[in-house]
Design a protein around this motif. Structure first.
Motif, PDB file in Angstrom:
ATOM      1  N   ILE A  76       0.961  -1.161   0.137  1.00 15.29           N
ATOM      2  CA  ILE A  76       0.138  -0.185   0.031  1.00 15.29           C
ATOM      3  C   ILE A  76       0.789   1.156  -0.052  1.00 15.29           C
ATOM      4  N   GLY A  77       1.962   1.241   1.007  1.00 14.94           N
ATOM      5  CA  GLY A  77       2.768   2.418   0.985  1.00 14.94           C
ATOM      6  C   GLY A  77       3.397   2.699  -0.259  1.00 14.94           C
ATOM      7  N   ILE A 127      -6.822   8.987  -4.300  1.00 11.88           N
ATOM      8  CA  ILE A 127      -6.172   9.899  -3.755  1.00 11.88           C
ATOM      9  C   ILE A 127      -4.446   9.439  -3.453  1.00 11.88           C
ATOM     10  N   TRP A 128      -3.778  10.150  -2.970  1.00 11.64           N
ATOM     11  CA  TRP A 128      -2.154   9.835  -2.639  1.00 11.64           C
ATOM     12  C   TRP A 128      -2.321   9.015  -1.197  1.00 11.64           C
ATOM     13  N   VAL A 129      -1.236   8.377  -1.039  1.00 14.29           N
ATOM     14  CA  VAL A 129      -0.903   7.792   0.451  1.00 14.29           C
ATOM     15  C   VAL A 129       0.449   7.765   0.687  1.00 14.29           C
ATOM     16  N   VAL A 130       0.933   7.937   1.889  1.00  6.62           N
ATOM     17  CA  VAL A 130       2.046   7.677   2.532  1.00  6.62           C
ATOM     18  C   VAL A 130       2.242   6.862   3.646  1.00  6.62           C
ATOM     19  N   THR A 145       4.614   6.211   6.963  1.00  7.37           N
ATOM     20  CA  THR A 145       5.746   6.437   7.818  1.00  7.37           C
ATOM     21  C   THR A 145       5.838   5.218   8.952  1.00  7.37           C
ATOM     22  N   GLY A 146       6.934   4.605   8.965  1.00  2.44           N
ATOM     23  CA  GLY A 146       6.879   3.646  10.112  1.00  2.44           C
ATOM     24  C   GLY A 146       5.894   2.541   9.832  1.00  2.44           C
ATOM     25  N   GLY A 147       4.934   2.106  10.767  1.00  5.46           N
ATOM     26  CA  GLY A 147       4.272   1.128  10.585  1.00  5.46           C
ATOM     27  C   GLY A 147       2.568   1.727  10.481  1.00  5.46           C
ATOM     28  N   ASN A 148       2.438   2.790   9.956  1.00  6.61           N
ATOM     29  CA  ASN A 148       1.370   3.556   9.676  1.00  6.61           C
ATOM     30  C   ASN A 148       1.145   4.178   8.339  1.00  6.61           C
ATOM     31  N   LEU A 149      -0.125   4.096   7.780  1.00  6.42           N
ATOM     32  CA  LEU A 149      -0.392   4.761   6.289  1.00  6.42           C
ATOM     33  C   LEU A 149      -1.312   5.871   6.835  1.00  6.42           C
ATOM     34  N   TYR A 150      -0.963   6.975   5.941  1.00  2.00           N
ATOM     35  CA  TYR A 150      -1.752   8.090   6.097  1.00  2.00           C
ATOM     36  C   TYR A 150      -2.457   8.958   4.744  1.00  2.00           C
ATOM     37  N   ILE A 151      -3.488   9.457   4.690  1.00  6.77           N
ATOM     38  CA  ILE A 151      -3.953  10.116   3.650  1.00  6.77           C
ATOM     39  C   ILE A 151      -4.302  11.590   4.124  1.00  6.77           C
ATOM     40  N   TYR A 168       5.535  12.913   1.862  1.00  3.56           N
ATOM     41  CA  TYR A 168       4.900  13.427   0.506  1.00  3.56           C
ATOM     42  C   TYR A 168       5.800  14.049  -0.535  1.00  3.56           C
ATOM     43  N   HIS A 169       6.690  14.553   0.249  1.00  5.83           N
ATOM     44  CA  HIS A 169       7.786  15.296  -0.796  1.00  5.83           C
ATOM     45  C   HIS A 169       8.640  14.025  -1.436  1.00  5.83           C
ATOM     46  N   ALA A 170       9.088  13.265  -0.649  1.00  8.12           N
ATOM     47  CA  ALA A 170       9.917  12.171  -1.210  1.00  8.12           C
ATOM     48  C   ALA A 170       9.245  11.110  -2.101  1.00  8.12           C
TER      49      ALA A 170
END
Length: 124
Positions: A11-12, A34-37, A39-45, A93-95
């Motif tokens: 997913i990431g 949409i976009w997804v990122v 970080t660690g063990g979590n996913l964010y939108i 998001y930038h990366a």
């Protein structure tokens, strides 16, 4: 529940995610891309168009939905994250998305991203 490493990678690593929320009648609303990122063990939108964006409003109201990305389809809970994650999310998001241009990425990074971010928690 937590994500498996495979789910986080798939997913990431996906360029886009489809998200839907459950309506009051228990049916899924139409999916939105949409976009997804990760970080660690979590996913964010994040909502690129603020709190009034339809998918975001429905997700916050429902609190539950479904996502599809990287060959994974999962029921999720939408959770507003703590404030301390936003800097790392901006970096993520930038990366991941800077290749699309600063103007587009600017719609989801600070200060735009604060207050319109949801963590995706796996329901199983």
């Amino acid at each position: 529940m937590t994500w498996t490493d495979d789910e986080l990678d798939r997913i990431g690593g996906a360029d886009e995610l489809q998200v839907s929320s459950y309506g009051s009648d228990g049916t899924l609303r139409p999916f939105v891309t949409i976009w997804v990122v990760r970080t660690g063990g979590n996913l964010y939108i994040r909502s690129a168009y603020g709190r009034e964006n339809g998918w975001y409003r429905r997700a916050v109201t429902s609190g539950r939905g479904q996502i599809r990305a990287g060959g994974v389809e999962k029921d999720v809970t939408f959770v507003e994250p703590t404030e301390d994650v936003h800097s790392a999310l901006d970096d993520a998001y930038h990366a991941k998305y800077d290749r699309y241009g600063a103007k587009i990425v600017g719609t989801v990074v600070a200060p735009h991203g604060v207050g319109v971010t949801l963590r995706l928690d796996s329901e199983d």
